[in-house]
Motif scaffolding. Structure first.
Motif, PDB file in Angstrom:
ATOM      1  N   GLU A  80      -1.762  25.353  15.943  1.00  0.00           N
ATOM      2  CA  GLU A  80      -2.585  24.522  16.821  1.00  0.00           C
ATOM      3  C   GLU A  80      -2.083  23.086  16.836  1.00  0.00           C
ATOM      4  O   GLU A  80      -1.926  22.473  17.903  1.00  0.00           O
ATOM      5  N   LEU A  81      -1.798  22.551  15.652  1.00  0.00           N
ATOM      6  CA  LEU A  81      -1.362  21.166  15.569  1.00  0.00           C
ATOM      7  C   LEU A  81       0.043  20.984  16.133  1.00  0.00           C
ATOM      8  O   LEU A  81       0.319  20.004  16.844  1.00  0.00           O
ATOM      9  N   LEU A  82       0.937  21.922  15.836  1.00  0.00           N
ATOM     10  CA  LEU A  82       2.308  21.797  16.339  1.00  0.00           C
ATOM     11  C   LEU A  82       2.347  21.775  17.864  1.00  0.00           C
ATOM     12  O   LEU A  82       3.204  21.107  18.452  1.00  0.00           O
ATOM     13  N   GLY A  83       1.432  22.495  18.487  1.00  0.00           N
ATOM     14  CA  GLY A  83       1.415  22.542  19.940  1.00  0.00           C
ATOM     15  C   GLY A  83       1.080  21.219  20.593  1.00  0.00           C
ATOM     16  O   GLY A  83       1.279  21.045  21.804  1.00  0.00           O
ATOM     17  N   GLU A  84       0.601  20.257  19.808  1.00  0.00           N
ATOM     18  CA  GLU A  84       0.216  18.958  20.351  1.00  0.00           C
ATOM     19  C   GLU A  84       1.334  17.918  20.247  1.00  0.00           C
ATOM     20  O   GLU A  84       1.151  16.778  20.679  1.00  0.00           O
ATOM     21  N   TYR A  85       2.492  18.301  19.671  1.00  0.00           N
ATOM     22  CA  TYR A  85       3.591  17.358  19.481  1.00  0.00           C
ATOM     23  C   TYR A  85       4.823  17.800  20.267  1.00  0.00           C
ATOM     24  O   TYR A  85       5.102  18.985  20.412  1.00  0.00           O
ATOM     25  N   ASP A  86       5.556  16.796  20.756  1.00  0.00           N
ATOM     26  CA  ASP A  86       6.771  17.081  21.515  1.00  0.00           C
ATOM     27  C   ASP A  86       7.923  17.486  20.610  1.00  0.00           C
ATOM     28  O   ASP A  86       8.816  18.230  21.016  1.00  0.00           O
ATOM     29  N   LYS A  87       7.913  16.978  19.386  1.00  0.00           N
ATOM     30  CA  LYS A  87       9.020  17.202  18.461  1.00  0.00           C
ATOM     31  C   LYS A  87       8.465  17.444  17.068  1.00  0.00           C
ATOM     32  O   LYS A  87       7.534  16.774  16.630  1.00  0.00           O
ATOM     33  N   VAL A  88       9.059  18.415  16.366  1.00  0.00           N
ATOM     34  CA  VAL A  88       8.693  18.690  14.982  1.00  0.00           C
ATOM     35  C   VAL A  88       9.946  18.576  14.136  1.00  0.00           C
ATOM     36  O   VAL A  88      10.977  19.166  14.458  1.00  0.00           O
ATOM     37  N   GLU A  89       9.855  17.819  13.040  1.00  0.00           N
ATOM     38  CA  GLU A  89      11.008  17.619  12.167  1.00  0.00           C
ATOM     39  C   GLU A  89      10.619  17.996  10.753  1.00  0.00           C
ATOM     40  O   GLU A  89       9.551  17.605  10.265  1.00  0.00           O
ATOM     41  N   PHE A  90      11.482  18.770  10.105  1.00  0.00           N
ATOM     42  CA  PHE A  90      11.206  19.237   8.750  1.00  0.00           C
ATOM     43  C   PHE A  90      12.208  18.585   7.803  1.00  0.00           C
ATOM     44  O   PHE A  90      13.417  18.778   7.944  1.00  0.00           O
ATOM     45  N   TRP A  91      11.706  17.788   6.851  1.00  0.00           N
ATOM     46  CA  TRP A  91      12.555  17.142   5.845  1.00  0.00           C
ATOM     47  C   TRP A  91      12.437  17.952   4.562  1.00  0.00           C
ATOM     48  O   TRP A  91      11.371  18.016   3.957  1.00  0.00           O
ATOM     49  N   ARG A  92      13.556  18.539   4.152  1.00  0.00           N
ATOM     50  CA  ARG A  92      13.553  19.448   3.013  1.00  0.00           C
ATOM     51  C   ARG A  92      14.533  19.003   1.946  1.00  0.00           C
ATOM     52  O   ARG A  92      15.694  18.735   2.215  1.00  0.00           O
ATOM     53  N   GLY A  93      14.040  18.940   0.701  1.00  0.00           N
ATOM     54  CA  GLY A  93      14.910  18.661  -0.422  1.00  0.00           C
ATOM     55  C   GLY A  93      15.766  19.867  -0.755  1.00  0.00           C
ATOM     56  O   GLY A  93      15.613  20.946  -0.170  1.00  0.00           O
ATOM     57  N   PRO A  94      16.694  19.741  -1.717  1.00  0.00           N
ATOM     58  CA  PRO A  94      17.650  20.808  -2.014  1.00  0.00           C
ATOM     59  C   PRO A  94      17.118  21.927  -2.904  1.00  0.00           C
ATOM     60  O   PRO A  94      17.740  22.986  -2.993  1.00  0.00           O
ATOM     61  N   ALA A  95      15.986  21.718  -3.576  1.00  0.00           N
ATOM     62  CA  ALA A  95      15.508  22.704  -4.550  1.00  0.00           C
ATOM     63  C   ALA A  95      15.100  24.008  -3.866  1.00  0.00           C
ATOM     64  O   ALA A  95      14.645  24.014  -2.724  1.00  0.00           O
ATOM     65  N   PRO A  96      15.251  25.141  -4.562  1.00  0.00           N
ATOM     66  CA  PRO A  96      14.892  26.428  -3.974  1.00  0.00           C
ATOM     67  C   PRO A  96      13.465  26.505  -3.461  1.00  0.00           C
ATOM     68  O   PRO A  96      13.206  27.155  -2.450  1.00  0.00           O
ATOM     69  N   ASN A  97      12.502  25.867  -4.158  1.00  0.00           N
ATOM     70  CA  ASN A  97      11.124  25.953  -3.683  1.00  0.00           C
ATOM     71  C   ASN A  97      10.973  25.350  -2.297  1.00  0.00           C
ATOM     72  O   ASN A  97      10.240  25.879  -1.450  1.00  0.00           O
ATOM     73  N   ALA A  98      11.688  24.260  -2.042  1.00  0.00           N
ATOM     74  CA  ALA A  98      11.648  23.642  -0.715  1.00  0.00           C
ATOM     75  C   ALA A  98      12.241  24.575   0.332  1.00  0.00           C
ATOM     76  O   ALA A  98      11.735  24.673   1.459  1.00  0.00           O
ATOM     77  N   GLN A  99      13.312  25.270  -0.017  1.00  0.00           N
ATOM     78  CA  GLN A  99      13.915  26.219   0.911  1.00  0.00           C
ATOM     79  C   GLN A  99      12.960  27.369   1.207  1.00  0.00           C
ATOM     80  O   GLN A  99      12.855  27.832   2.351  1.00  0.00           O
ATOM     81  N   LEU A 100      12.237  27.833   0.193  1.00  0.00           N
ATOM     82  CA  LEU A 100      11.286  28.919   0.390  1.00  0.00           C
ATOM     83  C   LEU A 100      10.136  28.499   1.297  1.00  0.00           C
ATOM     84  O   LEU A 100       9.662  29.285   2.128  1.00  0.00           O
ATOM     85  N   ILE A 101       9.679  27.263   1.149  1.00  0.00           N
ATOM     86  CA  ILE A 101       8.631  26.759   2.037  1.00  0.00           C
ATOM     87  C   ILE A 101       9.120  26.765   3.481  1.00  0.00           C
ATOM     88  O   ILE A 101       8.389  27.144   4.404  1.00  0.00           O
ATOM     89  N   LEU A 102      10.370  26.360   3.677  1.00  0.00           N
ATOM     90  CA  LEU A 102      10.940  26.380   5.023  1.00  0.00           C
ATOM     91  C   LEU A 102      10.970  27.807   5.580  1.00  0.00           C
ATOM     92  O   LEU A 102      10.604  28.043   6.742  1.00  0.00           O
ATOM     93  N   LEU A 103      11.406  28.768   4.768  1.00  0.00           N
ATOM     94  CA  LEU A 103      11.451  30.158   5.214  1.00  0.00           C
ATOM     95  C   LEU A 103      10.055  30.652   5.586  1.00  0.00           C
ATOM     96  O   LEU A 103       9.874  31.323   6.622  1.00  0.00           O
ATOM     97  N   TRP A 104       9.081  30.337   4.763  1.00  0.00           N
ATOM     98  CA  TRP A 104       7.693  30.750   5.003  1.00  0.00           C
ATOM     99  C   TRP A 104       7.174  30.147   6.302  1.00  0.00           C
ATOM    100  O   TRP A 104       6.568  30.834   7.138  1.00  0.00           O
ATOM    101  N   LEU A 105       7.436  28.862   6.474  1.00  0.00           N
ATOM    102  CA  LEU A 105       6.967  28.153   7.658  1.00  0.00           C
ATOM    103  C   LEU A 105       7.597  28.722   8.932  1.00  0.00           C
ATOM    104  O   LEU A 105       6.908  28.982   9.928  1.00  0.00           O
ATOM    105  N   LEU A 106       8.907  28.947   8.895  1.00  0.00           N
ATOM    106  CA  LEU A 106       9.593  29.473  10.078  1.00  0.00           C
ATOM    107  C   LEU A 106       9.161  30.907  10.387  1.00  0.00           C
ATOM    108  O   LEU A 106       9.054  31.301  11.557  1.00  0.00           O
ATOM    109  N   ASP A 107       8.932  31.701   9.344  1.00  0.00           N
ATOM    110  CA  ASP A 107       8.456  33.064   9.549  1.00  0.00           C
ATOM    111  C   ASP A 107       7.093  33.065  10.225  1.00  0.00           C
ATOM    112  O   ASP A 107       6.854  33.826  11.174  1.00  0.00           O
TER     113      ASP A 107
END
Length: 332
Positions: A80-107
């Protein structure tokens, strides 16, 4: 153009917000490398509008409540919130947990819309930026990746592999050469190395803990602060503390001298107990030295009850990692 930023670190979120690089910055710090993963229903509830989700089980829980109130987004759902923005940017650190959050979010994003949006930009952050002057962040950052529809598909495959009841699917990601999402390959390796080793029964972090203690003159906080100083540290403060507990407070310990525990918030909040913990003089037992040398298997003498992604590790169901052949070894 309105921009929403999502980060995996609240300190990054604060710096980005101060730098004025987005209209709103949201932090998601959910730990996915430790403990049981959320169920399919909990995953859906995590990104849904808040109704009855407990604190810590909603995607907005790591963002200050005052910012959510001020921005008018309290209790909103992710899609719902993403639909209200023209651009979404994801800033991710190098640690595996950050990568897993990205995978979860994209899924979740992929399954929540018929066609994956093309307005998603990924900025993989190699150094920690939490202490950087916000004005430094305002300068053009070179590492920018546009997430394409096929990237969403890869992320979904990787997330489902990590959630699988065995680590085999995660290991098979090597064969797919997943270069489209930066640093997924190293993340795959770093997590596999946290399975018990075939020879010693230790995970990579447990092995680093014993090597630190072997040097002598080491206190618990030395271990907690240094055991996760790795190229891709998998575990954080609380998790390393739990691993140290497991090596010292067990039937046949590899570590002696830990005078207090268990490693819990209750112990931290008791000044006397926490001081006793911090002063503990750690050393390896003879058994610990043999385990570190690969002559003894820690898991043959001590039980394990730990989650690795969707895999429940027990002594009866002990998946292992062969560091020499880089292969997953099935129980038995």
């Amino acid at each position: 153009m309105t921009k929403l930023m999502v980060t995996t670190d609240s300190s990054i979120a604060g710096a980005v917000q101060q730098a004025g690089l987005a209209d709103l910055v949201i932090a998601i710090e959910r730990r996915l490398v430790w403990g049981r993963l959320p169920s399919a229903a909990e995953c859906e509830a995590f990104f849904a509008p808040r109704t009855t989700q407990p604190q810590g089980l909603h995607w907005l829980d790591d963002t200050p409540s005052w910012l959510l109130e001020e921005s008018g987004v309290k209790d909103r759902g992710f899609m719902e919130l993403l639909g209200e923005y023209d651009k979404v940017e994801f800033w991710r650190g190098p640690a595996p947990n950050a990568q897993l959050i990205l995978l979860w979010l994209l899924d979740h994003w992929r399954r929540g819309t018929a066609t994956a949006s093309s307005n998603f930009t990924l900025r993989p952050l190699h150094p920690a930026v939490g202490d950087i002057d916000p004005q430094e962040l305002a300068r053009p950052y070179p590492f920018v990746n546009e997430i394409e529809p096929h990237d969403f598909k890869l992320a979904s495959l990787a997330w489902q592999a990590y959630r699988a009841p065995t680590p085999e699917s995660w290991h098979n990601l090597f064969k797919n050469n997943p270069v489209l999402l930066p640093q997924l390959g190293p993340c795959v390796t770093a997590l596999l190395e946290e399975l018990p080793n075939c020879a010693s029964g230790l995970s990579a972090t447990e092995c680093r803990i014993l090597k630190l203690i072997q040097r002598g003159g080491v206190l618990p906080l030395d271990v907690l602060n240094r055991a996760n100083r790795h190229v891709l540290p998998v575990y954080g403060y609380w998790e390393v503390g739990a691993l140290l507990d497991g090596l010292a407070r067990c039937g046949r310990p590899a570590v002696s001298g830990l005078d207090e525990g268990p490693f819990s918030l209750e112990m931290h909040n008791d000044p006397v107990r926490f001081d006793r913990y911090k002063r503990s003089q750690l050393s390896l037992t003879e058994f610990g030295k043999a385990v570190l040398g690969g002559d003894q298997d820690f898991r043959r003498h001590n039980p394990i009850d730990r989650w690795w992604g969707g895999t429940h590790l027990t002594n009866e169901r002990l998946w292992r990692w062969d560091s020499e052949t880089h292969a997953v070894v099935a129980p038995g």
